[in-house]
Design a protein around this motif. Structure first.
Motif, PDB file in Angstrom:
ATOM      1  N   LEU A 101       0.822  -1.210   0.000  1.00 18.53           N
ATOM      2  CA  LEU A 101       0.000   0.000   0.000  1.00 18.53           C
ATOM      3  C   LEU A 101       0.856   1.260   0.000  1.00 18.53           C
ATOM      4  O   LEU A 101       0.548   2.243  -0.687  1.00 18.53           O
ATOM      5  CB  LEU A 101      -0.936  -0.006   1.211  1.00 18.53           C
ATOM      6  N   THR A 102       1.924   1.255   0.777  1.00 16.54           N
ATOM      7  CA  THR A 102       2.772   2.450   0.860  1.00 16.54           C
ATOM      8  C   THR A 102       3.649   2.617  -0.376  1.00 16.54           C
ATOM      9  O   THR A 102       4.358   3.619  -0.500  1.00 16.54           O
ATOM     10  CB  THR A 102       3.638   2.421   2.125  1.00 16.54           C
ATOM     11  N   ALA A 103       3.602   1.669  -1.302  1.00 16.86           N
ATOM     12  CA  ALA A 103       4.270   1.874  -2.588  1.00 16.86           C
ATOM     13  C   ALA A 103       3.519   2.911  -3.422  1.00 16.86           C
ATOM     14  O   ALA A 103       4.073   3.464  -4.377  1.00 16.86           O
ATOM     15  CB  ALA A 103       4.355   0.556  -3.352  1.00 16.86           C
ATOM     16  N   SER A 104       2.261   3.179  -3.063  1.00 15.66           N
ATOM     17  CA  SER A 104       1.467   4.202  -3.753  1.00 15.66           C
ATOM     18  C   SER A 104       1.883   5.585  -3.282  1.00 15.66           C
ATOM     19  O   SER A 104       1.889   5.875  -2.077  1.00 15.66           O
ATOM     20  CB  SER A 104      -0.025   3.999  -3.463  1.00 15.66           C
ATOM     21  N   GLU A 105       2.228   6.456  -4.216  1.00 14.98           N
ATOM     22  CA  GLU A 105       2.622   7.821  -3.848  1.00 14.98           C
ATOM     23  C   GLU A 105       1.475   8.556  -3.175  1.00 14.98           C
ATOM     24  O   GLU A 105       1.679   9.317  -2.227  1.00 14.98           O
ATOM     25  CB  GLU A 105       3.067   8.578  -5.094  1.00 14.98           C
ATOM     26  N   HIS A 106       0.253   8.342  -3.654  1.00 15.12           N
ATOM     27  CA  HIS A 106      -0.898   9.007  -3.051  1.00 15.12           C
ATOM     28  C   HIS A 106      -1.079   8.594  -1.590  1.00 15.12           C
ATOM     29  O   HIS A 106      -1.475   9.416  -0.761  1.00 15.12           O
ATOM     30  CB  HIS A 106      -2.171   8.670  -3.836  1.00 15.12           C
ATOM     31  N   PHE A 107      -0.775   7.346  -1.295  1.00 19.02           N
ATOM     32  CA  PHE A 107      -1.010   6.883   0.074  1.00 19.02           C
ATOM     33  C   PHE A 107       0.143   7.254   1.005  1.00 19.02           C
ATOM     34  O   PHE A 107      -0.094   7.542   2.179  1.00 19.02           O
ATOM     35  CB  PHE A 107      -1.230   5.367   0.080  1.00 19.02           C
ATOM     36  N   ARG A 108       1.355   7.252   0.509  1.00 24.83           N
ATOM     37  CA  ARG A 108       2.483   7.507   1.418  1.00 24.83           C
ATOM     38  C   ARG A 108       2.786   8.996   1.594  1.00 24.83           C
ATOM     39  O   ARG A 108       3.642   9.362   2.411  1.00 24.83           O
ATOM     40  CB  ARG A 108       3.733   6.780   0.918  1.00 24.83           C
ATOM     41  N   THR A 109       2.077   9.870   0.854  1.00 28.88           N
ATOM     42  CA  THR A 109       2.311  11.317   0.999  1.00 28.88           C
ATOM     43  C   THR A 109       0.994  12.012   1.327  1.00 28.88           C
ATOM     44  O   THR A 109       0.353  12.600   0.452  1.00 28.88           O
ATOM     45  CB  THR A 109       2.915  11.906  -0.288  1.00 28.88           C
ATOM     46  N   PRO A 110       0.566  11.965   2.589  1.00 31.92           N
ATOM     47  CA  PRO A 110      -0.713  12.585   2.983  1.00 31.92           C
ATOM     48  C   PRO A 110      -0.670  14.107   2.799  1.00 31.92           C
ATOM     49  O   PRO A 110       0.381  14.735   2.903  1.00 31.92           O
ATOM     50  CB  PRO A 110      -0.854  12.214   4.452  1.00 31.92           C
TER      51      PRO A 110
END
Length: 430
Positions: free
Chosen positions: A77-86
């Motif tokens: 999940l944290t490989a997603s830029e949208h998810f790992r950069t709130p």
């Protein structure tokens, strides 16, 4: 200056001269948590996030396996830029696991290790920090989320197409897995699974989770439904006939006239005028009784749009088809279509797929063997990604545009960018 006043002044000066002590450090409140990514997964083994009551608690080896899986999903999940950069929300992952007992809802004939992994986008005020530093959502807070559920059989009510469920779905109950429904649109493929409007379904063996619905079983449900409508209509008609007969019974007629006369005599002093008024009311009663009788009578000519004839004609058609089928005929795949000229609640017709024409929509059901009881208890056989009513699959498939926020606006970029290979490895899949 009197001595007492001088002493008081000196004492006050001494107090003001004391150095100011710094206030003790205040712990960081939950409300002060800002947008950020949780450094780990909020893990609840056997806990409140479990879907159903477990057959037993997990043993240490199963706990370790469940932890390995949620850690693998966290990495995916944290490989997603949208998810790992709130930006404006706190991004978190929670998980729970339990050994699910076999029952009708689970569609398994043996225990199976189920696990829920949920991605959250939460307003910061609705987040708590655990002693470990991991962030966890508050119950009842403002959350957008998407569910990843391991070994949970897809729900029929989330797979059925909203455009047809009122017409063709039979035996589908909210929150359950059984029943028959029209083939839903496939919005695409993601992570090796089929994307439907409200769910993405991946299976270890790559087989679809939907299979054709047997015509005989669909007809049985339809016949029972139509027979119920006919019984209700016949009961209503019988009540109307009884009401009409009761209205015109001699004692009821006399009782109504006497009651009206007692009331109207106070305002209508002329006996002849009062009698005409009472006669007119009685004529109205006769007309109303006749209307009730007419409404309770079945027209001589069958009319598919009549509230009674329509269900009767539909029931007769379904029964004639069911009677004509042998065992092989009952097992053949069913399709559904609308019969023109009938009221909407009785217009559905079910027939064999073969030779039924292009307007006949195939009927399907969720496979009974999605969870194979002969496989190891802890093996992941199916992964269901659920949007629970938000229909984000339509966004993935391009049927609707990507919203700026909300469940679909946040989860669709995650699902497109996440490392599906890592998620599959976490489940032990190739």
């Amino acid at each position: 200056m009197p001595a007492l006043a001088a002493a008081a002044l000196a004492c006050s000066a001494a107090v003001f001269a004391q150095p100011v002590q710094p206030a003790p450090a205040r712990p960081v409140a939950d409300a002060e948590i800002g947008p950020q990514l949780s450094p780990g997964v909020s893990w609840e083994p056997h806990g409140p996030l479990t879907r159903a009551v477990g057959l037993r608690r997990l043993n240490p080896a199963e706990v370790a396996l469940a932890r390995q899986r949620y850690e693998g999903f966290y990495a995916a999940l944290t490989a997603s830029e949208h998810f790992r950069t709130p930006t404006d929300r706190v991004h978190m992952v929670t998980s729970s696991a339990a050994i699910q007992a076999p029952d009708e809802g689970n569609r398994a004939r043996a225990p199976v290790l189920q696990q829920s992994i949920t991605a959250y986008w939460t307003v910061p005020r609705d987040v708590r920090r655990l002693p470990s530093g991991v962030l966890t959502p508050k119950l009842g807070g403002a959350h957008d989320l998407v569910y990843f559920e391991l070994n949970r059989v897809p729900r029929a009510d989330l797979l059925e197409d909203r455009r047809t469920y009122g017409d063709f779905s039979r035996g589908v109950d909210s929150g359950r897995h059984g029943g028959y429904f029209a083939m839903p649109a496939v919005m695409g493929n993601l992570g090796g699974g089929m994307v439907y409007a409200d769910e993405i379904v991946l299976t270890r063996d790559g087989r679809p989770v939907l299979v054709p619905a047997p015509l005989g079983a669909v007809l049985d449900l339809e016949i029972a439904r139509l027979a119920g409508i006919v019984r209700v209509n016949e009961s209503i008609e019988a009540s109307r006939r009884a009401e009409a007969e009761a209205m015109m019974a001699a004692d009821k007629v006399a009782e109504r006239r006497a009651r009206r006369e007692a009331i109207w005599a106070r305002e209508t002093r002329d006996p002849a005028l009062l009698a005409r008024r009472l006669d007119a009311a009685h004529a109205g009663d006769i007309a109303e009784a006749e209307r009730l009788r007419r409404d309770s009578e079945l027209p001589a000519t069958p009319d598919p749009r009549h509230r009674t004839w329509g269900p009767k004609l539909a029931l007769d058609a379904a029964q004639r088809l069911a009677t004509s089928l042998d065992a092989a005929g009952r097992a053949q795949p069913a399709c559904a279509r609308k019969e023109p000229g009938f009221l909407s609640n009785v217009a559905a017709r079910f027939a064999p797929v073969t030779g039924s024409g292009a307007d006949c929509v195939p009927m399907v059901q969720v496979r009974d063997d999605v969870l194979d009881p002969t496989r190891p208890l802890d093996e992941v056989q199916v992964l269901t990604v659920s949007f629970v009513g938000s229909r984000c699959g339509e966004v993935i498939g391009g049927v609707r545009p990507l919203p700026a926020a909300g469940r679909c606006g946040r989860s669709v970029p995650l699902l497109r960018e996440m490392d599906w290979s890592a998620a599959r490895r976490a489940m032990g899949w190739p």
